[in-house]
Design a protein around this motif. Structure first.
Motif, mmCIF file in Angstrom:
data_model
loop_
_atom_site.group_PDB
_atom_site.id
_atom_site.type_symbol
_atom_site.label_atom_id
_atom_site.label_comp_id
_atom_site.label_asym_id
_atom_site.label_seq_id
_atom_site.Cartn_x
_atom_site.Cartn_y
_atom_site.Cartn_z
ATOM 1 N N ASP A 250 0.800 -1.218 0.000
ATOM 2 C CA ASP A 250 0.000 0.000 0.000
ATOM 3 C C ASP A 250 0.838 1.275 0.000
ATOM 4 O OD1 ASP A 250 1.052 -0.267 2.474
ATOM 5 O OD2 ASP A 250 -0.814 0.054 3.581
ATOM 6 N N ASP A 251 2.064 1.203 -0.483
ATOM 7 C CA ASP A 251 2.961 2.353 -0.426
ATOM 8 C C ASP A 251 3.671 2.507 -1.762
ATOM 9 O OD1 ASP A 251 4.491 4.466 0.390
ATOM 10 O OD2 ASP A 251 5.956 3.263 1.479
ATOM 11 N N VAL A 252 3.098 3.311 -2.663
ATOM 12 C CA VAL A 252 3.650 3.511 -4.001
ATOM 13 C C VAL A 252 4.461 4.803 -4.030
ATOM 14 C CG1 VAL A 252 3.115 3.824 -6.451
ATOM 15 C CG2 VAL A 252 1.725 2.270 -5.047
ATOM 16 N N SER A 253 5.662 4.735 -4.588
ATOM 17 C CA SER A 253 6.534 5.898 -4.688
ATOM 18 C C SER A 253 6.859 6.177 -6.150
ATOM 19 C CB SER A 253 7.839 5.672 -3.913
ATOM 20 O OG SER A 253 7.583 5.451 -2.542
ATOM 21 N N LEU A 254 7.138 7.445 -6.447
ATOM 22 C CA LEU A 254 7.453 7.854 -7.828
ATOM 23 C C LEU A 254 8.528 8.924 -7.797
ATOM 24 C CD1 LEU A 254 5.026 8.610 -10.733
ATOM 25 C CD2 LEU A 254 6.705 10.339 -10.069
ATOM 26 N N THR A 255 9.491 8.806 -8.690
ATOM 27 C CA THR A 255 10.492 9.855 -8.892
ATOM 28 C C THR A 255 10.581 10.139 -10.391
ATOM 29 O OG1 THR A 255 12.355 8.313 -9.107
ATOM 30 C CG2 THR A 255 11.838 9.116 -6.891
ATOM 31 N N ALA A 256 10.857 11.388 -10.727
ATOM 32 C CA ALA A 256 10.969 11.758 -12.142
ATOM 33 C C ALA A 256 11.739 13.060 -12.292
ATOM 34 C CB ALA A 256 9.579 11.890 -12.767
ATOM 35 N N HIS A 257 12.412 13.188 -13.425
ATOM 36 C CA HIS A 257 13.046 14.442 -13.820
ATOM 37 C C HIS A 257 12.182 15.040 -14.923
ATOM 38 C CE1 HIS A 257 17.363 13.597 -12.233
ATOM 39 N NE2 HIS A 257 16.440 12.984 -11.500
ATOM 40 N N VAL A 258 11.725 16.260 -14.706
ATOM 41 C CA VAL A 258 10.841 16.929 -15.661
ATOM 42 C C VAL A 258 11.552 18.136 -16.257
ATOM 43 C CG1 VAL A 258 8.654 18.171 -15.955
ATOM 44 C CG2 VAL A 258 8.776 16.176 -14.429
ATOM 45 N N GLU A 259 11.684 18.168 -17.579
ATOM 46 C CA GLU A 259 12.263 19.320 -18.266
ATOM 47 C C GLU A 259 11.156 20.337 -18.549
ATOM 48 O OE1 GLU A 259 15.024 18.485 -21.553
ATOM 49 O OE2 GLU A 259 14.738 16.360 -21.077
ATOM 50 N N MET A 260 11.444 21.610 -18.301
ATOM 51 C CA MET A 260 10.423 22.639 -18.473
ATOM 52 C C MET A 260 10.721 23.514 -19.692
ATOM 53 S SD MET A 260 11.385 25.335 -15.433
ATOM 54 C CE MET A 260 13.011 26.134 -15.398
ATOM 55 N N GLU A 261 9.657 24.032 -20.260
ATOM 56 C CA GLU A 261 9.798 24.963 -21.374
ATOM 57 C C GLU A 261 10.374 26.290 -20.863
ATOM 58 O OE1 GLU A 261 9.309 24.330 -24.409
ATOM 59 O OE2 GLU A 261 7.928 22.615 -24.540
ATOM 60 N N GLU A 262 10.928 27.054 -21.789
ATOM 61 C CA GLU A 262 11.439 28.365 -21.410
ATOM 62 C C GLU A 262 10.302 29.230 -20.875
ATOM 63 O OE1 GLU A 262 13.537 30.203 -24.584
ATOM 64 O OE2 GLU A 262 14.935 28.523 -24.870
ATOM 65 N N ARG A 263 10.625 30.052 -19.887
ATOM 66 C CA ARG A 263 9.698 30.986 -19.240
ATOM 67 C C ARG A 263 8.684 30.280 -18.342
ATOM 68 N NH1 ARG A 263 8.231 35.279 -24.114
ATOM 69 N NH2 ARG A 263 10.400 35.895 -24.560
ATOM 70 N N ALA A 264 8.750 28.966 -18.221
ATOM 71 C CA ALA A 264 7.838 28.260 -17.311
ATOM 72 C C ALA A 264 8.278 28.486 -15.869
ATOM 73 C CB ALA A 264 7.825 26.764 -17.626
ATOM 74 N N ASP A 265 7.321 28.517 -14.975
ATOM 75 C CA ASP A 265 7.602 28.696 -13.554
ATOM 76 C C ASP A 265 7.887 27.320 -12.944
ATOM 77 O OD1 ASP A 265 7.653 29.103 -10.825
ATOM 78 O OD2 ASP A 265 5.823 30.299 -10.764
ATOM 79 N N PRO A 266 9.119 27.052 -12.488
ATOM 80 C CA PRO A 266 9.454 25.708 -11.987
ATOM 81 C C PRO A 266 8.630 25.297 -10.771
ATOM 82 C CG PRO A 266 11.203 27.281 -11.487
ATOM 83 C CD PRO A 266 10.279 27.969 -12.427
ATOM 84 N N LEU A 267 8.339 26.229 -9.876
ATOM 85 C CA LEU A 267 7.550 25.887 -8.687
ATOM 86 C C LEU A 267 6.113 25.530 -9.061
ATOM 87 C CD1 LEU A 267 8.808 28.567 -6.122
ATOM 88 C CD2 LEU A 267 9.505 26.179 -6.354
ATOM 89 N N ALA A 268 5.532 26.323 -9.933
ATOM 90 C CA ALA A 268 4.157 26.057 -10.368
ATOM 91 C C ALA A 268 4.086 24.762 -11.173
ATOM 92 C CB ALA A 268 3.638 27.228 -11.206
ATOM 93 N N LEU A 269 5.097 24.537 -12.007
ATOM 94 C CA LEU A 269 5.116 23.317 -12.811
ATOM 95 C C LEU A 269 5.219 22.072 -11.927
ATOM 96 C CD1 LEU A 269 5.156 22.120 -15.655
ATOM 97 C CD2 LEU A 269 7.646 22.331 -15.638
ATOM 98 N N ARG A 270 6.087 22.138 -10.927
ATOM 99 C CA ARG A 270 6.234 21.014 -10.008
ATOM 100 C C ARG A 270 4.908 20.739 -9.286
ATOM 101 N NH1 ARG A 270 10.001 22.958 -6.691
ATOM 102 N NH2 ARG A 270 11.725 22.084 -7.913
ATOM 103 N N ARG A 271 4.254 21.813 -8.853
ATOM 104 C CA ARG A 271 2.970 21.651 -8.165
ATOM 105 C C ARG A 271 1.932 21.013 -9.089
ATOM 106 N NH1 ARG A 271 1.893 26.608 -7.471
ATOM 107 N NH2 ARG A 271 0.464 26.737 -9.254
ATOM 108 N N ASP A 272 1.886 21.445 -10.349
ATOM 109 C CA ASP A 272 0.922 20.887 -11.301
ATOM 110 C C ASP A 272 1.165 19.390 -11.513
ATOM 111 O OD1 ASP A 272 -0.180 23.378 -11.562
ATOM 112 O OD2 ASP A 272 0.854 23.849 -13.460
ATOM 113 N N VAL A 273 2.430 19.002 -11.624
ATOM 114 C CA VAL A 273 2.768 17.587 -11.826
ATOM 115 C C VAL A 273 2.343 16.765 -10.623
ATOM 116 C CG1 VAL A 273 4.651 15.936 -12.109
ATOM 117 C CG2 VAL A 273 4.665 18.065 -13.412
ATOM 118 N N GLU A 274 2.650 17.246 -9.435
ATOM 119 C CA GLU A 274 2.322 16.503 -8.222
ATOM 120 C C GLU A 274 0.812 16.369 -8.041
ATOM 121 O OE1 GLU A 274 4.352 18.754 -5.277
ATOM 122 O OE2 GLU A 274 6.297 17.777 -5.614
ATOM 123 N N GLU A 275 0.073 17.461 -8.317
ATOM 124 C CA GLU A 275 -1.377 17.404 -8.180
ATOM 125 C C GLU A 275 -1.996 16.440 -9.180
ATOM 126 O OE1 GLU A 275 -2.711 21.406 -8.535
ATOM 127 O OE2 GLU A 275 -2.158 21.965 -6.473
#
Length: 304
Positions: A250-275
């Motif tokens: 009952d304990d699933v874990s995930l790790t990933a490296h996400v490349e972002m487009e230019e001018r993207a907000d890294p904090l907002a992008l990370r939040r969107d991925v996690e949500e």
């Protein structure tokens, strides 16, 4: 880099406590009857009873190990075991599956001997013991039913008790057949049938636990689907080093490296991925590293 922690630890503790109580009651009932069935198997010279007792023995081992794994597995992570002790549950379930395979082989070998040299079986005593065993298995199944989808350990114990219940039904049918027909060969036939019936289910349990030990993608999840879902989020230029695994049932874990487009907000992008991961794939324990487009990190540094 961000970590989304899995919520509901209190609910998990409550579930583990309920599973532990159910396992303790089932262990007590099964242990008492195991002794009675072994004695009866020799007294009434029934291989079917001994076969059922062998499976009952694995039930006792499964329940005891499952209970121990829950107690130890609930310990928090420390400096040596950074993931905690949850994987003990998986190891215990794998051991139970291997034990069941060994018992099935033993029963098959013994049955071959009985076919070659038939022996007399006391059907009345065999019938009485089988009926009592059926009642014990039904009670144990009822106790374990609620937790079988929440824990590999409880699932393994439930499967073994369930197999024993079917075995008890087979012994009852065999005893009645011997009593009214005198066909003593029915006894080893029932013993073999019990062994063959449980093997496919044992294989499923062993397959699932092996997948966890190999850190494979958990059942019900597809790596390609997760990768595509992350890549479809606005601002994501690419996904690599995506890993999905589980340390327990009952304990699933995930790790990933996400490349972002230019001018993207890294904090907002990370939040969107996690949500998205939590909403779509029920994954609330993720570690996401956001990188500039064209940069890759392989553990030895960034490579443009």
């Amino acid at each position: 880099m961000s970590h989304a922690h899995e919520p509901g630890s209190h609910a998990h503790d409550h579930t583990a406590g309920a599973n532990a109580r159910a396992l303790a009651w089932a262990l007590g009932l099964t242990s008492i009857f195991l002794v009675a069935e072994v004695v009866a198997g020799f007294v009434f010279n029934s291989l079917a009873l001994l076969s059922d007792a062998a499976h009952m023995m694995t039930d006792v081992a499964a329940l005891a190990i499952a209970l121990l794994a829950i107690k130890i597995g609930g310990r928090p992570a420390d400096e040596r075991r950074t993931f905690g002790y949850k994987r003990l549950e998986v190891l215990a379930a794998a051991f139970n599956a291997i034990l069941l395979f060994a018992v099935a082989i033993y029963v098959l070998v013994e049955a071959i001997g009985r076919f070659q040299y038939p022996e007399t079986t006391e059907s009345t005593g065999m019938l009485v013991v089988a009926v009592v065993g059926l009642a014990v298995n039904l009670v144990s199944m009822r106790l374990l039913a609620s937790g079988r989808d929440e824990s590999f350990n409880v699932k393994g114990a439930y499967l073994e008790v369930w197999a024993d219940m079917l075995g008890s039904l087979g012994v009852v049918a065999g005893a009645l057949t011997i009593r009214f027909t005198g066909w003593t060969w029915v006894d080893p036939v029932v013993a073999v049938a019990i062994g063959l019936w449980v093997l496919p289910r044992t294989w499923i349990l062993l397959r699932d636990t092996t997948n966890v030990l190999l850190e494979g993608v958990p059942a019900g999840l597809a790596l390609g689907e997760i990768r595509a879902a992350v890549a479809s989020i606005p601002g994501v230029a690419g996904v690599h080093d995506l890993h999905v695994w589980s340390t327990s049932s009952d304990d699933v874990s995930l790790t990933a490296h996400v490349e972002m487009e230019e001018r993207a907000d890294p904090l907002a992008l990370r939040r969107d991925v996690e949500e998205m991961l939590e909403k779509r794939f029920s994954n609330a324990h993720s570690t996401i590293q956001v990188e500039a487009k064209g940069e890759r990190h392989d553990g030895h540094g960034f490579h443009p």
